[in-house]
Each structure stands twice: as C-alpha cells, then as structure tokens.
Design a protein around this motif. Structure first.
Motif, short mmCIF file in Angstrom:
data_model
loop_
_atom_site.label_atom_id
_atom_site.label_comp_id
_atom_site.label_asym_id
_atom_site.label_seq_id
_atom_site.Cartn_x
_atom_site.Cartn_y
_atom_site.Cartn_z
N THR A 1 7.06 -1.36 17.06
CA THR A 1 6.22 -0.31 17.64
C THR A 1 5.03 -0.04 16.75
O THR A 1 3.89 0.05 17.21
N ASN A 2 5.34 0.08 15.47
CA ASN A 2 4.30 0.33 14.49
C ASN A 2 3.25 -0.77 14.48
O ASN A 2 2.04 -0.52 14.45
N LEU A 3 3.74 -2.00 14.53
CA LEU A 3 2.82 -3.13 14.50
C LEU A 3 1.93 -3.14 15.75
O LEU A 3 0.72 -3.36 15.67
N ASN A 4 2.55 -2.86 16.91
CA ASN A 4 1.76 -2.81 18.15
C ASN A 4 0.63 -1.79 18.04
O ASN A 4 -0.50 -2.04 18.44
N VAL A 5 0.97 -0.64 17.47
CA VAL A 5 -0.04 0.41 17.31
C VAL A 5 -1.16 -0.07 16.38
O VAL A 5 -2.34 0.13 16.64
N MET A 6 -0.76 -0.73 15.29
CA MET A 6 -1.77 -1.17 14.32
C MET A 6 -2.66 -2.26 14.90
O MET A 6 -3.87 -2.28 14.66
N LEU A 7 -2.06 -3.17 15.67
CA LEU A 7 -2.89 -4.22 16.30
C LEU A 7 -3.84 -3.61 17.32
O LEU A 7 -5.02 -3.96 17.40
N PHE A 8 -3.31 -2.65 18.08
CA PHE A 8 -4.13 -1.96 19.07
C PHE A 8 -5.31 -1.27 18.39
O PHE A 8 -6.47 -1.42 18.81
N ARG A 9 -5.02 -0.57 17.32
CA ARG A 9 -6.09 0.15 16.60
C ARG A 9 -7.12 -0.81 16.03
O ARG A 9 -8.32 -0.54 16.07
N SER A 10 -6.65 -1.91 15.46
CA SER A 10 -7.61 -2.83 14.85
C SER A 10 -8.50 -3.46 15.93
O SER A 10 -9.71 -3.60 15.75
N ARG A 11 -7.89 -3.81 17.07
CA ARG A 11 -8.69 -4.39 18.16
C ARG A 11 -9.68 -3.38 18.71
O ARG A 11 -10.85 -3.70 18.97
N MET A 12 -9.20 -2.16 18.88
CA MET A 12 -10.05 -1.11 19.41
C MET A 12 -11.24 -0.87 18.48
O MET A 12 -12.39 -0.81 18.91
N ARG A 13 -10.96 -0.76 17.20
CA ARG A 13 -12.04 -0.49 16.24
C ARG A 13 -13.03 -1.64 16.17
O ARG A 13 -14.24 -1.42 16.10
N LEU A 14 -12.50 -2.86 16.17
CA LEU A 14 -13.40 -4.02 16.11
C LEU A 14 -14.29 -4.07 17.36
O LEU A 14 -15.49 -4.30 17.26
N ALA A 15 -13.67 -3.83 18.51
CA ALA A 15 -14.44 -3.88 19.76
C ALA A 15 -15.53 -2.81 19.75
O ALA A 15 -16.69 -3.10 20.08
N ARG A 16 -15.18 -1.60 19.33
CA ARG A 16 -16.18 -0.51 19.29
C ARG A 16 -17.28 -0.83 18.29
O ARG A 16 -18.45 -0.57 18.53
N LEU B 1 -12.81 -2.04 8.62
CA LEU B 1 -11.44 -1.74 9.04
C LEU B 1 -10.64 -1.32 7.81
O LEU B 1 -10.83 -1.89 6.73
N PRO B 2 -9.74 -0.35 7.96
CA PRO B 2 -8.86 -0.06 6.82
C PRO B 2 -8.12 -1.33 6.39
O PRO B 2 -7.77 -2.15 7.23
N GLY B 3 -7.91 -1.47 5.07
CA GLY B 3 -7.37 -2.71 4.51
C GLY B 3 -6.16 -3.27 5.23
O GLY B 3 -6.12 -4.45 5.58
N ARG B 4 -5.16 -2.44 5.45
CA ARG B 4 -3.94 -2.95 6.05
C ARG B 4 -4.18 -3.41 7.49
O ARG B 4 -3.64 -4.43 7.93
N LEU C 1 0.86 -1.17 0.00
CA LEU C 1 0.00 0.00 0.00
C LEU C 1 0.90 1.23 0.00
O LEU C 1 2.02 1.18 0.48
N PRO C 2 0.42 2.33 -0.56
CA PRO C 2 1.22 3.55 -0.48
C PRO C 2 1.48 3.92 0.97
O PRO C 2 0.70 3.56 1.86
N VAL C 3 2.57 4.61 1.19
CA VAL C 3 2.97 4.94 2.57
C VAL C 3 1.84 5.66 3.31
O VAL C 3 1.65 5.46 4.51
N SER C 4 1.08 6.44 2.58
CA SER C 4 0.00 7.19 3.22
C SER C 4 -1.07 6.24 3.78
O SER C 4 -1.82 6.60 4.67
N GLY C 5 -1.12 5.03 3.24
CA GLY C 5 -2.10 4.06 3.73
C GLY C 5 -1.65 3.39 5.02
O GLY C 5 -2.42 2.66 5.64
#
Lengths: 200, 91
Positions: free
Chosen positions: A171-186, A141-144, A88-92
């Motif tokens: 660090t980046n991966l932790n943030v992404m996993l956190f975000r995906s879990r948070m979004r799914l839970a919400r 969820l955003p694709g990535r 994905l482009p870096v912006s993604g």
C-alpha cells in the motif's frame, strides 16, 4: 563486421587501463539518476571497477565491455540500497496516511486540473532540452520517491522487489509511486508542456 | 462512482499490476466521463515512455543526463584502478 564465436572465447576484450577514461562518466550518470546521491554514485562506480578487475576472468566476451560493466554496476547499486546505514529516517518516508492531498480537494476532486500536453507529447523525447527539464524534475522529487520511481521505471524492478528492498508495505509503495508520478507529471506540465504552449 | 483521487491512484497502480476486474470496470467508467483523469492517464503513460527511453540506453547512446564525475573523483578512480591492477599483476 566480424563474427564472434563464443566457443573460441574471441570477440570483445577488456581494457581495464581505459575504463576510467571510457566508462567512468557513463557509469556515474547511470548510477546518479538512480541513486540520487553524488557520493553514493561515485562510490558505486569505484566499487564496480574494482569488482570488475577482480572478476575479469569471468568476462566471456559475449557482451560489450560496457554492458558487462553495467551489469556489475546494477549489483553494486542494489547493495547500496540494502545497506542499513542508507535508510532514511522514518520521517523521510511518505506513508499511506499522508495522501497527495495537494492535488485533490477534500471530495477527491482535482485541485489542479491536468492540462492537455498536445497531440504528440512523445516528440519531446527527441529534444535535448526536454531531458534537462526531466532531470530537473527528477531532482526536485524527495529522495526516497526519486529512488523508488527510478527502481520501478528505469530498472524495471517489480513492486515486491522494491517493497523488500525498502521494507515498506505494498500500500505504501503504491502511494509513493502515485505521488512520484503525479509530481513528475505536474512538474513537466509546468516546466515543459506549459511553456511550450505559451510559445516560450 | 470513483472519485478523481481514487481513479488517478488506480491509473497509477495499473502500471504496476493487473487490476482486479471490478476495479478495471470502475476505472473505465470513470475515465469515460472524466477528461482530467483521462489526461492524467495519458501523462503517466508518457512517463513510462520516458523511462523506456532511459532504460533502453542503446549501445553508444548516452543516457539523457548531463552530469559527469568530478575531476577529483575521476582521479580517485583512476588511482584505485592503477593500484589494483598493479598489485594483481605482481606474482
């Protein structure tokens, strides 16, 4: 039930002529949940069947035909993620500089407080409608993020493996996993547990 | 004392690796006093439970997803299987 003697090479046999009919949908769904890309999932299924045809002499009949095909599919999915053209482009990418601010205020307090999911949330897993909601939440969820969540949770990949695959830092991966879990839970809270509480 | 944002991030991380002792204690302390983070912690465990179910896909059990291949794609796959098995069987 008959007993399979692996040394005799008996047991399960392959019927490639029925693969399309018997397994195409199953493998497609398996891939779609993880890749989040219809075209990609179709391609991967086709590649799986072709690879399976080529390697059909390696089938020992120790597992079922389907399990064997899923094994090949998993390899093809990893190849899919490794293809540089898939990047994905870096912006993604969601970076560690982009914290899940919408869920917390500036002091790090909950902005939208998690609500109770009742005494036995696990009962939901037995309901067909729940899985539709789950699927819908995965799809927003955003694709990535969805890919990463699926690789970690559905495929059980280790964090380091995902970091290597996508070339991101821990660090980046932790943030992404956190975000995906948070979004799914919400999302589940709003669309499943919240509605149930209101008796809808 | 951890903020909720930090605590929730650690809750998520704890599903992926064993946290160092200091962080584990700090997180426990926070969870002791914060019911919202306790809820979040239960919720991510629930998510792990859904994933176990998806991953567990037992023999004969369909994955909990309703989508299926388009007729067109199926046709393409059937065709590819046919051509390849025919070309293979020829000497």
């Amino acid at each position: 039930m008959s007993i399979i003697d692996p040394s005799k090479g008996k047991g399960e046999t392959l019927n490639p002529e029925n693969w399309g009919k018997d397994y195409a949908d199953y493998l497609f769904r398996y891939a779609l949940v993880r890749l989040r890309d219809r075209q990609g999932a179709e391609d991967v299924v086709q590649e799986t069947f072709l690879a399976a045809l080529k390697g059909k002499d390696q089938f020992k009949g120790l597992s079922s035909e389907r399990t064997w095909l899923v094994g090949i599919l998993k390899h093809k999915m990893m190849d899919y993620f490794r293809k540089p053209s898939r990047e994905l482009p870096v912006s993604g990418l969601i970076t560690s500089e982009d914290p899940p601010e919408e869920f917390f205020d500036l002091n790090g307090k909950w902005q939208v407080k998690p609500s109770s999911w009742g005494d036995s949330p696990m009962d939901a897993l037995e309901k067909k409608e729940f899985w539709k909601t789950f699927e819908a939440c995965m799809s927003v969820l955003p694709g990535r993020l969805a890919q990463i969540f699926a690789l970690r949770e559905f495929e059980g990949l280790k964090n380091e493996e995902i970091c290597n695959l996508f070339n991101v830092s821990t660090t980046n991966l932790n943030v992404m996993l956190f975000r995906s879990r948070m979004r799914l839970a919400r999302c589940l809270e709003t669309n499943w547990f919240g509605k149930k509480a209101k008796g809808e | 004392m951890l903020s909720c944002k930090e605590a929730a991030a650690l809750v998520s991380e704890s599903l992926d690796r064993k946290l160092p002792l200091g962080q584990r204690i700090a997180l426990r302390m926070h969870l002791l006093f914060c019911r919202f983070c306790r809820r979040f912690s239960r919720q991510v465990l629930f998510l792990r439970g859904t994933a176990d179910r998806v991953r567990g896909e037992k023999e004969g059990e369909e994955p909990p997803v309703s989508d299926s291949l388009s007729a067109e794609a199926k046709e393409k796959i059937e065709q590819a299987l046919k051509t390849h098995s025919e070309s293979k069987s020829k000497p």
